[in-house]
Motif scaffolding. Structure first.
Motif, PDB file in Angstrom:
ATOM      1  N   PRO A  25      34.852  30.696  88.219  1.00 32.35           N
ATOM      2  CA  PRO A  25      35.332  30.043  87.126  1.00 32.35           C
ATOM      3  C   PRO A  25      36.136  29.089  87.477  1.00 32.35           C
ATOM      4  CG  PRO A  25      36.082  32.392  88.028  1.00 32.35           C
ATOM      5  CD  PRO A  25      34.631  32.037  88.758  1.00 32.35           C
ATOM      6  N   GLY A  26      36.813  28.246  86.162  1.00 30.73           N
ATOM      7  CA  GLY A  26      37.202  27.432  86.221  1.00 30.73           C
ATOM      8  C   GLY A  26      38.374  27.063  86.367  1.00 30.73           C
ATOM      9  N   ASP A  27      39.021  28.131  85.862  1.00 29.51           N
ATOM     10  CA  ASP A  27      40.602  27.954  86.307  1.00 29.51           C
ATOM     11  C   ASP A  27      41.225  28.932  87.893  1.00 29.51           C
ATOM     12  OD1 ASP A  27      40.076  30.929  85.499  1.00 29.51           O
ATOM     13  OD2 ASP A  27      41.313  31.445  84.937  1.00 29.51           O
ATOM     14  N   THR A  28      39.442  29.308  88.791  1.00 32.34           N
ATOM     15  CA  THR A  28      40.002  29.460  90.048  1.00 32.34           C
ATOM     16  C   THR A  28      40.176  28.246  91.293  1.00 32.34           C
ATOM     17  OG1 THR A  28      37.893  30.924  89.709  1.00 32.34           O
ATOM     18  CG2 THR A  28      38.823  31.032  92.113  1.00 32.34           C
ATOM     19  N   PRO A  29      41.959  28.812  91.977  1.00 35.63           N
ATOM     20  CA  PRO A  29      42.265  27.575  92.598  1.00 35.63           C
ATOM     21  C   PRO A  29      41.374  26.749  93.529  1.00 35.63           C
ATOM     22  CG  PRO A  29      43.559  29.315  92.614  1.00 35.63           C
ATOM     23  CD  PRO A  29      42.762  29.828  91.634  1.00 35.63           C
ATOM     24  N   GLU A  30      40.750  26.053  94.316  1.00 38.41           N
ATOM     25  CA  GLU A  30      40.464  25.936  95.535  1.00 38.41           C
ATOM     26  C   GLU A  30      41.255  25.908  96.483  1.00 38.41           C
ATOM     27  OE1 GLU A  30      37.971  22.292  97.436  1.00 38.41           O
ATOM     28  OE2 GLU A  30      37.087  23.284  95.828  1.00 38.41           O
ATOM     29  N   LEU A  31      40.722  26.559  97.565  1.00 42.44           N
ATOM     30  CA  LEU A  31      41.139  27.062  99.489  1.00 42.44           C
ATOM     31  C   LEU A  31      41.444  25.242  99.778  1.00 42.44           C
ATOM     32  CD1 LEU A  31      42.529  28.914 101.710  1.00 42.44           C
ATOM     33  CD2 LEU A  31      40.129  29.027 102.196  1.00 42.44           C
ATOM     34  N   PRO A  32      42.739  25.068 100.293  1.00 45.23           N
ATOM     35  CA  PRO A  32      42.232  23.139 101.285  1.00 45.23           C
ATOM     36  C   PRO A  32      42.245  23.595 101.936  1.00 45.23           C
ATOM     37  CG  PRO A  32      44.923  24.558 100.180  1.00 45.23           C
ATOM     38  CD  PRO A  32      43.916  25.782  99.855  1.00 45.23           C
ATOM     39  N   ALA A  33      41.126  22.694 102.251  1.00 43.27           N
ATOM     40  CA  ALA A  33      40.127  22.250 103.275  1.00 43.27           C
ATOM     41  C   ALA A  33      40.821  22.417 104.707  1.00 43.27           C
ATOM     42  CB  ALA A  33      39.255  21.139 103.034  1.00 43.27           C
ATOM     43  N   PRO A  51      48.290  37.233  96.027  1.00 49.18           N
ATOM     44  CA  PRO A  51      48.937  38.187  95.017  1.00 49.18           C
ATOM     45  C   PRO A  51      48.399  38.940  94.110  1.00 49.18           C
ATOM     46  CG  PRO A  51      49.861  36.570  96.178  1.00 49.18           C
ATOM     47  CD  PRO A  51      48.594  35.934  95.629  1.00 49.18           C
ATOM     48  N   THR A  52      48.029  37.591  93.418  1.00 53.02           N
ATOM     49  CA  THR A  52      48.002  38.077  91.364  1.00 53.02           C
ATOM     50  C   THR A  52      46.784  38.265  91.147  1.00 53.02           C
ATOM     51  OG1 THR A  52      47.639  35.265  91.343  1.00 53.02           O
ATOM     52  CG2 THR A  52      49.498  35.494  90.812  1.00 53.02           C
ATOM     53  N   GLY A  53      46.002  38.885  92.132  1.00 55.83           N
ATOM     54  CA  GLY A  53      44.759  39.370  91.917  1.00 55.83           C
ATOM     55  C   GLY A  53      43.528  38.433  92.290  1.00 55.83           C
ATOM     56  N   GLY A  54      43.943  37.549  91.389  1.00 55.75           N
ATOM     57  CA  GLY A  54      42.650  36.141  91.759  1.00 55.75           C
ATOM     58  C   GLY A  54      42.049  36.109  93.403  1.00 55.75           C
ATOM     59  N   SER A  55      41.438  35.212  93.847  1.00 53.61           N
ATOM     60  CA  SER A  55      40.347  34.375  94.649  1.00 53.61           C
ATOM     61  C   SER A  55      40.770  32.850  94.457  1.00 53.61           C
ATOM     62  CB  SER A  55      39.279  35.410  95.158  1.00 53.61           C
ATOM     63  OG  SER A  55      39.245  36.639  95.345  1.00 53.61           O
ATOM     64  N   MET A  56      41.294  32.928  95.627  1.00 49.69           N
ATOM     65  CA  MET A  56      41.215  31.299  95.982  1.00 49.69           C
ATOM     66  C   MET A  56      39.478  30.512  95.640  1.00 49.69           C
ATOM     67  SD  MET A  56      43.946  29.775  98.196  1.00 49.69           S
ATOM     68  CE  MET A  56      43.627  30.894  99.456  1.00 49.69           C
ATOM     69  N   TRP A  57      38.779  29.866  95.806  1.00 48.97           N
ATOM     70  CA  TRP A  57      37.244  29.501  96.105  1.00 48.97           C
ATOM     71  C   TRP A  57      37.534  28.224  97.213  1.00 48.97           C
ATOM     72  CZ3 TRP A  57      33.177  31.307  94.790  1.00 48.97           C
ATOM     73  CH2 TRP A  57      31.576  30.994  95.297  1.00 48.97           C
ATOM     74  N   PRO A  58      36.236  28.628  98.150  1.00 50.36           N
ATOM     75  CA  PRO A  58      36.585  28.131  99.399  1.00 50.36           C
ATOM     76  C   PRO A  58      36.179  26.568  99.337  1.00 50.36           C
ATOM     77  CG  PRO A  58      34.927  29.541  99.363  1.00 50.36           C
ATOM     78  CD  PRO A  58      35.581  29.630  98.188  1.00 50.36           C
ATOM     79  N   PRO A  59      36.442  25.648  99.883  1.00 49.71           N
ATOM     80  CA  PRO A  59      35.620  23.965 100.092  1.00 49.71           C
ATOM     81  C   PRO A  59      34.814  24.729 100.964  1.00 49.71           C
ATOM     82  CG  PRO A  59      37.636  24.007 101.086  1.00 49.71           C
ATOM     83  CD  PRO A  59      37.829  25.797 100.399  1.00 49.71           C
ATOM     84  N   ASP A  60      33.709  23.575 100.038  1.00 47.11           N
ATOM     85  CA  ASP A  60      31.698  23.617 100.834  1.00 47.11           C
ATOM     86  C   ASP A  60      32.135  22.585 101.455  1.00 47.11           C
ATOM     87  OD1 ASP A  60      29.041  23.330 101.072  1.00 47.11           O
ATOM     88  OD2 ASP A  60      28.965  24.763  98.805  1.00 47.11           O
TER      89      ASP A  60
END
Ligand SMILES: [Zn+2]
Ligand SMILES: [Zn+2]
Length: 268
Positions: free
Chosen positions: A2-10, A192-201
């Motif tokens: 999803p567009g608003d999913t934050p990405e986990l810093p590499a 903590p807010t419920g969503g998930s971070m997206w891992p960098p590829d």
């Protein structure tokens, strides 16, 4: 994603999902640059060192076609056989990370640059392992047949390019990981807010040898006839040298005699 999913810093990936980073393999990026490679040089789309006593390969697939000048008009069928085009030539000295079969030090790849209905994309690629000194000693084919205008599709025809190989660490695309593996990692990315971070590829998209395939579609690893999952040999991806070719992936099985190989294609 999803567009608003934050990405986990590499930098946090190594701590949070060390298993992913642990899958890293060395790859050799070929870094093609348009140029004028000679037949004794590694190249993409350059002249190949070809033995005089071996016929140049042709594709005789029926009804292969080209988009022609107007891409909506896909009716320009090319009847009959057309010469295959040089795609890749790699000398062992330029790609130390590539393990050659015993006695071989030259890898060559050609394919038909037309479009084929049964498999969109270049079809019937052929792959050759050779010994450079033997080819040279036996004499070279001086007149390599060239495709003529209308006998190829631009996107399947690389501009002649020299290579400047460099090595890098390459991880699988997330698309390449089994779902159950992914599910054990996913909870570590919850916020903590419920969503998930997206891992960098950490997969490198580029024309490369070894490492992991740069799939743009779900992974599709071939097996050899004995049922072994093949190893990734090399990826050729569309870029400025190869238009919208998509990805073409080559695999081989080093457990079986004769080094069986196969290929896959996906759209950009
Ligand atoms: Zn063809
Ligand atoms: Zn096998």
């Amino acid at each position: 994603m999803p567009g608003d999913t934050p990405e986990l810093p590499a930098k946090d990936l190594r701590t949070l999902i060390p298993e992913y980073v642990g899958l890293a393999r060395e790859t050799t990026l070929l870094n093609p640059q348009p140029g004028d490679p000679g037949m004794r040089e590694s190249s993409l789309g350059g002249e190949l060192l070809w033995p005089a006593d071996e016929l140049w390969p042709y594709c005789a697939q029926e009804d292969h076609w080209t988009y022609g000048a107007d891409w909506r008009n896909r009716t320009e069928i090319v009847p009959g056989a057309v010469p295959m085009v040089p795609i890749l030539q790699l000398f062992a000295r330029d790609v130390p990370g590539l393990e050659f079969p015993e006695g071989k030090d030259l890898l060559q790849l050609v394919w038909c640059a037309l479009v084929h209905d049964q498999d969109p994309g270049p079809v019937m690629p052929r792959l050759y392992w050779r010994n450079e000194a033997e080819v040279v000693a036996g004499g070279l084919l001086t007149e390599i047949p060239m495709v003529r205008e209308g006998e190829y599709d631009e996107d399947h025809m690389p501009a002649p390019s020299t290579l400047s190989p460099t090595t890098a660490e390459d991880c699988p695309r997330w698309l390449d990981l089994p779902k159950d593996m992914w599910e054990t990692w996913e909870p570590r990315l919850r916020l903590p807010t419920g969503g998930s971070m997206w891992p960098p590829d950490s997969n490198i998209i580029g024309t490369k040898v070894g490492g992991w395939p740069a799939w743009t579609q779900p992974a599709d690893w071939p097996n050899c006839e004995s049922g072994h999952r093949m190893e990734h040999l090399l990826t050729i991806t569309g870029d400025i040298q190869l238009g919208d070719c998509g990805g073409v992936y080559f695999f081989h099985c080093r457990q079986c005699p004769g080094l069986p190989w196969d290929w896959r294609f996906d759209c950009p």
